[in-house]
Structure formats: C-alpha cells, structure tokens
Design a protein around this motif. Structure first.
Motif, PDB file in Angstrom:
ATOM      1  N   LYS A 196     111.301 -76.113 -11.634  1.00  0.00           N
ATOM      2  CA  LYS A 196     109.938 -76.133 -11.102  1.00  0.00           C
ATOM      3  C   LYS A 196     109.007 -75.457 -12.089  1.00  0.00           C
ATOM      4  O   LYS A 196     109.430 -74.603 -12.882  1.00  0.00           O
ATOM      5  CB  LYS A 196     109.864 -75.498  -9.717  1.00  0.00           C
ATOM      6  CG  LYS A 196     110.457 -74.107  -9.603  1.00  0.00           C
ATOM      7  CD  LYS A 196     110.331 -73.568  -8.205  1.00  0.00           C
ATOM      8  CE  LYS A 196     108.906 -73.162  -7.910  1.00  0.00           C
ATOM      9  NZ  LYS A 196     108.655 -72.720  -6.576  1.00  0.00           N
ATOM     10  N   LYS A 197     107.756 -75.797 -12.036  1.00  0.00           N
ATOM     11  CA  LYS A 197     106.780 -75.300 -13.006  1.00  0.00           C
ATOM     12  C   LYS A 197     106.364 -73.864 -12.710  1.00  0.00           C
ATOM     13  O   LYS A 197     106.186 -73.055 -13.603  1.00  0.00           O
ATOM     14  CB  LYS A 197     105.557 -76.210 -13.027  1.00  0.00           C
ATOM     15  CG  LYS A 197     105.857 -77.617 -13.552  1.00  0.00           C
ATOM     16  CD  LYS A 197     104.608 -78.483 -13.508  1.00  0.00           C
ATOM     17  CE  LYS A 197     104.925 -79.902 -14.008  1.00  0.00           C
ATOM     18  NZ  LYS A 197     103.728 -80.775 -13.941  1.00  0.00           N
ATOM     19  N   SER A 198     106.204 -73.549 -11.432  1.00  0.00           N
ATOM     20  CA  SER A 198     105.740 -72.216 -11.059  1.00  0.00           C
ATOM     21  C   SER A 198     106.919 -71.355 -10.611  1.00  0.00           C
ATOM     22  O   SER A 198     107.882 -71.852 -10.025  1.00  0.00           O
ATOM     23  CB  SER A 198     104.732 -72.321  -9.909  1.00  0.00           C
ATOM     24  OG  SER A 198     104.451 -71.050  -9.384  1.00  0.00           O
TER      25      SER A 198
END
Length: 394
Positions: free
Chosen positions: A82-84
C-alpha cells in the motif's frame, strides 16, 4: 534449591504446579480441549478504527475481535502493498495476541511480534537491546549486550531475559539464530496468506512454563502423562537440550502423582477467599471487575497482646510474605489493593514497603509496588497475561 514443575491430568484438564523448596508458588489449569490464542500470530483484518480512543479493532477469525492500540503499534507488517503507512479499515496485517480475553475485555493484539526463547526475546519494531532488570551485575550486562550487538538491525531488537545470566556464548548465539530464522520464515510466508490465517501457534502453556519464569532454577520436570512427557521431550530436544536431563516420567501404581503432591487440596486452598496465617491472623482475597483486594485481619493474633503497634508490624510482615505468594499462586493481575493493619510509625511503613518490593522482585511477571496511601492501602500493579486461577477453574 529444589524447584520442581509437576504436570498431571485430571478430568480433561492439565494441572501445572511450580514448587519451590516444597512450597507451591504457581498453579495453572488448562483444559485439554481449550485452544488458547495467547502468543499466536494471525493475518488480521482491520474492522473498525475508533479515533476517540486511538485504537483499532482487528478481526483474527470469524467474529473474533481484538483490541489494537494505534499509539503503541507504529510498525505494522502489511500483507498487501500500500502507498500510505496509515492504518485504515480493510487493511490486513500480521498481529500477535499479547493478552487473553479476561472477563468482558477483548484479547489484545500487537504488531510488535515477539519470538520468545529461554534466554532471549526477539522483538519486531523495537530495535534496542534491553536487559532484564533482575540482572544486576554491570559486568554481566555488558557481556550479554556485546554478544547481541552483532545481531542488531533496523527491523528488530532483543530483550535479554533473566535466564541468560551466566549462560554460555555458544548457547545464546544458538538460540538467537533460531529466533531470527523463525522470524524470517513467519514474516516471509505470512504476508502471502489470506485474512484470518494462523501463521504461528505458540507452544502449549505447560511448555511455556518450562521456557519462561526462571527455567535455570528448575531442578526437575515431572509428569505422569505419557503424551505430555513425549511433547516436553521433543520440545527440550529442539530448544533446550541442556534441560533434557531434568525431565522424568513418574510411574508408580501405588500412589498417583496428583495424590503424592496433594494437588486437589492445593487447588482448593488457592481458590478460597480466606487464607489463615500462622500467627492466627488471616487474609481475605476478593475479586471485582476493576481490581483485586487483599484485606489483612488480626483475627486471633492480637488477643492478649499489649504492644499493639509492634504486633501489627509483625502481622503485616507475615501478611506481606503470604500476599506475595498468593498473588503469584493465583495469578492475580491488573490493579491489586492490599489493606494492611494501620501502622502509625513512618519507619514501620517503610519496613513494610521495602519487604513487599523485595519479594515482588522474585516474581517472573512484572509487578510494581506503586505507593501506600493515606488510608494505609498499598497499591500494586501486575502485568495481565493469562487468566487468573479462579477463572481457569470455571
């Protein structure tokens, strides 16, 4: 010292008794059918985030929710990229159960995966090397830290346990490498598993008894159950070969192991509300939803005594020793209040508190003597891990 761990079975229960110099200091009862989740590692799914308490609720199995502190868990291991880094509903992460459900409270989950050995604990997300406060020698602390320094990295750290004091470098390095291998295997394949998967199951409670506490101080491990004997033997051969010669299978047709050590009587005494002291005084031990209470009563001990305060101190000191034993024996945890007999002299209060603090240093479970209040109530906190004995007996 003659310290025995005695394991027997009765009515589909495994009864574990720790006996130090002929005195029972710990009792544990586990159902053979129960499947404790304490220490297990799961692929959990975030079901809800409650901002006002800064916590999330993680589902580890269908309908089984665990409390997860966002403040204390800052390095989650995500199953999917995931990016965050911010945790949101629907995320799947690796979590370990660090506290069982107690009464109405849900189990507590953490992302700081711990892999516990006899001498060392590997801790994900905490990169420092800590040493048990019960190891007091500065020279020994330095030696142990130097051994572990070569294993430091950015993913995990270590806690050096009390058992490590005096252990050889070869044994310590062997255990550390075993723990690292287990960590790498579980974090490696665990991130490829689906939600609610059990990726690591902790050893049975009685095996943890052998590993935890003061394993070095054990002189004998005795059981009359062939299956338990075999499981302990296999565990020791794999993880603690140095303790293998302590294991013994009890075989005597004349008297059962349970009867030899009066286990039934010990369990009955350890769940009674009243505990009599040799002086004639007694303790009353009660449990509430919020805390445990131990009330010290003079009983027959004060009859005919003229020097009341001197007598009160003697009774209180006797009560201190028995209270410390009963707390460990019954596995009382959380907030514990002891209502001692009032002592008017400050020096007597200091003697009482010093004795209590010294006794709790011997407890393998972290216990803190907080303070004595103006009402002569002593406040104690003891780490919650497993259920207390009176709940295990239900």
């Amino acid at each position: 010292m003659n310290n025995k761990l005695v394991l027997t079975t009765k009515e589909n229960r495994i009864i574990s008794s720790l006996i130090e110099d002929n005195e029972f200091v710990q009792l544990r009862v586990d159902s053979m059918d129960s499947d404790s989740i304490l220490g297990n590692i799961y692929v959990g799914k975030v079901k809800n985030i409650v901002k006002n308490i800064n916590a999330a609720f993680i589902e580890i199995a269908d309908g089984v929710m665990c409390y997860y502190s966002l403040e204390e868990n800052k390095y989650p291991i995500y199953v999917k990229d995931k990016k965050s880094e911010r945790l949101v509903m629907g995320d799947e992460i690796l979590v370990q159960i660090e506290k069982e459900n107690i009464k109405t409270k849900a189990p507590v989950a953490t992302c700081h995966l711990n892999f516990t050995g006899k001498y060392v604990v590997l801790t994900h997300g905490k990169t420092k090397v800590g040493v048990s406060s019960k190891i007091t020698s500065d020279k020994e602390k330095k030696r142990l830290k130097e051994i572990l320094s070569s294993y430091k990295n950015s993913e995990y750290g270590f806690i050096i346990r009390t058992n490590a004091e005096g252990a050889s470098e070869e044994i310590l390095r062997g255990e550390i490498e075993t723990l690292i291998k287990r960590y790498e295997e579980i974090t490696g394949f665990g991130v490829h598993r689906s939600a609610f998967s059990l990726v690591y199951k902790t050893p049975s409670a009685y095996l943890c008894d052998i590993r935890d506490g003061y394993a070095n101080a054990l002189t004998e491990i005795v059981t009359d159950d062939q299956l338990i004997f075999t499981q302990i033997k296999e565990y020791l051969e794999t993880y603690q070969v140095e303790d293998l010669d302590k294991l013994r299978l009890y075989q005597d047709d004349q008297i059962k192991l349970c009867a030899l050590y009066n286990i039934d009587k010990r369990l009955d005494e350890a769940t009674r509300e009243h505990v009599w002291l040799k002086s004639g005084a007694y303790l009353v031990i009660q449990h509430t939803e919020a805390f445990n209470v131990i009330d010290v009563n003079t009983g027959k001990a004060i009859a005919g005594k003229k020097k009341a305060q001197e007598t009160f101190l003697k009774i209180n000191l006797e009560a201190v020793r028995e209270s410390a034993r009963q707390i460990r024996l019954r596995n009382l945890s959380g907030i514990i209040i002891i209502d001692f007999i009032d002592l008017l002299e400050k020096k007597d209060q200091e003697i009482l508190m010093r004795e209590l603090t010294d006794l709790f240093r011997k407890d393998p479970v972290k216990t803190t003597v907080v303070d004595i209040t103006a009402l002569n109530l002593v406040e104690i906190t003891r780490k919650k891990v497993r259920k207390p004995l009176h709940e295990q007996m239900k």
